[in-house]
Design a protein around this motif. Structure first.
Motif, PDB file in Angstrom:
ATOM      1  N   GLN A 127       0.829  -1.201   0.000  1.00 39.64           N
ATOM      2  CA  GLN A 127       0.000   0.000   0.000  1.00 39.64           C
ATOM      3  C   GLN A 127       0.867   1.257   0.000  1.00 39.64           C
ATOM      4  OE1 GLN A 127      -3.314  -0.120  -0.362  1.00 39.64           O
ATOM      5  NE2 GLN A 127      -3.189  -2.345  -0.375  1.00 39.64           N
ATOM      6  N   ILE A 128       1.909   1.242   0.802  1.00 42.04           N
ATOM      7  CA  ILE A 128       2.796   2.407   0.880  1.00 42.04           C
ATOM      8  C   ILE A 128       3.534   2.599  -0.435  1.00 42.04           C
ATOM      9  CG2 ILE A 128       4.760   3.433   2.070  1.00 42.04           C
ATOM     10  CD1 ILE A 128       2.149   3.277   3.713  1.00 42.04           C
ATOM     11  N   SER A 129       4.011   1.509  -1.025  1.00 43.67           N
ATOM     12  CA  SER A 129       4.718   1.623  -2.303  1.00 43.67           C
ATOM     13  C   SER A 129       3.784   2.147  -3.393  1.00 43.67           C
ATOM     14  CB  SER A 129       5.340   0.285  -2.706  1.00 43.67           C
ATOM     15  OG  SER A 129       4.352  -0.676  -3.022  1.00 43.67           O
ATOM     16  N   ALA A 130       2.529   1.687  -3.389  1.00 44.07           N
ATOM     17  CA  ALA A 130       1.560   2.163  -4.382  1.00 44.07           C
ATOM     18  C   ALA A 130       1.275   3.646  -4.187  1.00 44.07           C
ATOM     19  CB  ALA A 130       0.265   1.357  -4.283  1.00 44.07           C
ATOM     20  N   ALA A 131       1.154   4.078  -2.931  1.00 48.79           N
ATOM     21  CA  ALA A 131       0.887   5.492  -2.661  1.00 48.79           C
ATOM     22  C   ALA A 131       2.044   6.366  -3.125  1.00 48.79           C
ATOM     23  CB  ALA A 131       0.639   5.692  -1.164  1.00 48.79           C
ATOM     24  N   ILE A 132       3.264   5.937  -2.825  1.00 50.07           N
ATOM     25  CA  ILE A 132       4.433   6.725  -3.231  1.00 50.07           C
ATOM     26  C   ILE A 132       4.528   6.803  -4.743  1.00 50.07           C
ATOM     27  CG2 ILE A 132       6.959   6.769  -3.234  1.00 50.07           C
ATOM     28  CD1 ILE A 132       6.887   5.600  -0.419  1.00 50.07           C
ATOM     29  N   LEU A 133       4.352   5.674  -5.427  1.00 50.30           N
ATOM     30  CA  LEU A 133       4.407   5.680  -6.886  1.00 50.30           C
ATOM     31  C   LEU A 133       3.321   6.578  -7.475  1.00 50.30           C
ATOM     32  CD1 LEU A 133       5.095   1.939  -7.776  1.00 50.30           C
ATOM     33  CD2 LEU A 133       6.659   3.859  -8.042  1.00 50.30           C
TER      34      LEU A 133
END
Length: 274
Positions: free
Chosen positions: A187-193
């Protein structure tokens, strides 16, 4: 059309899809199975992460659509965007296959799915920016909801005994806690991307309304290739290392200071190797 028929139509446009209920049921059942030690823990983690990722995709796109609805685009209901049905958001390749493939290959939360917002119906640059920001913010909230219990130790299960390739699995890293951590990391990686100001991603949608017309027109031809360029860069070891350092730093903000949880979660997720 009568008033009653209009009200009924609007109700149907916002009725939660059976597909979403099935995803929620899979998420809850797999979580119970992993926590209680029922069945194959690795396959249970796989089901938990995949169904959880699809649930988050639905909520991400619902946030875009709901914000657009309040911003002035009243067509999102008729398009099925308020039903939380992932089949309404994009084609199967973008919404299902590619996100799961990237999770399998590299543990990266690929932004998938899309809703078609009729921007001409929405007045005001701030509203346009909020519509684009709504999706990544949902990913951040879901990430926090998954990571905080792991960091607080609420999912530890010292009574669970499990063997892993002939060795006793360390109870400190309860399988469900690892699954929460891995899904939270996604979830965090998707938000950052998604927050990157790259054409084709939500981050660019946030800043685009504030750019000049000439600048927007010059960038527009590159929009279809923005996401491809980002993932081409992520395959470079140096860029990938910096990216995951950033993801780790954000997960630490939510109390999950032990990155081994997510590492074990990814290990369990790859059930075909176990």
């Amino acid at each position: 059309m009568t008033f009653a028929a209009t009200q009924r139509s609007r109700s149907e446009d916002r009725r939660i899809s059976p597909v979403f209920w099935v995803l929620l049921a899979t998420l809850g059942t797999s979580a119970w199975a992993v926590y209680s030690g029922y069945g194959n823990a690795s396959f249970g983690v796989f089901l938990f992460v995949v169904s959880g990722w699809m649930v988050s995709l639905c909520l991400h796109e619902y946030a875009h659509a709901r914000t657009a609805l309040h911003g002035g685009d009243i067509t999102v209901g008729a398009k099925g965007y308020l039903t939380l049905n992932p089949l309404k958001y994009a084609n199967v390749l973008l919404s299902f296959v590619l996100p799961i493939l990237f999770v399998i290959l590299g543990g990266i939360g690929l932004p998938g799915g899309s809703v078609w917002i009729e921007r001409s119906r929405i007045q005001g640059r701030l509203k346009h920016s909020l519509i684009s920001a709504a999706g990544p913010l949902v990913n951040l909230v879901i990430g926090a909801a998954l990571l905080i219990p792991v960091g607080a130790g609420w999912l530890d299960n010292p009574g669970l005994s499990m063997e892993w390739h002939g060795f006793e699995w360390p109870w400190r890293y309860a399988p469900l806690a690892c699954a929460f951590a891995f899904l939270g990391q996604l979830q965090i990686s998707a938000a950052i991307l998604n927050l990157l100001p790259v054409p084709g991603l939500d981050g660019y949608g946030i800043v685009e309304p504030w750019l000049s017309y000439r600048t927007r027109r010059s960038i527009e031809p590159f929009a279809p290739y923005g996401m491809l360029a980002v993932f081409a860069l992520l395959w470079q070891p140096e860029v990938r290392h910096v990216f995951f350092d950033l993801v780790s730093a954000v997960t630490h903000l939510f109390g999950m200071t032990d990155d081994n949880f997510a590492g074990y979660g990814q290990l369990l997720f790859r059930f075909w190797e176990n």
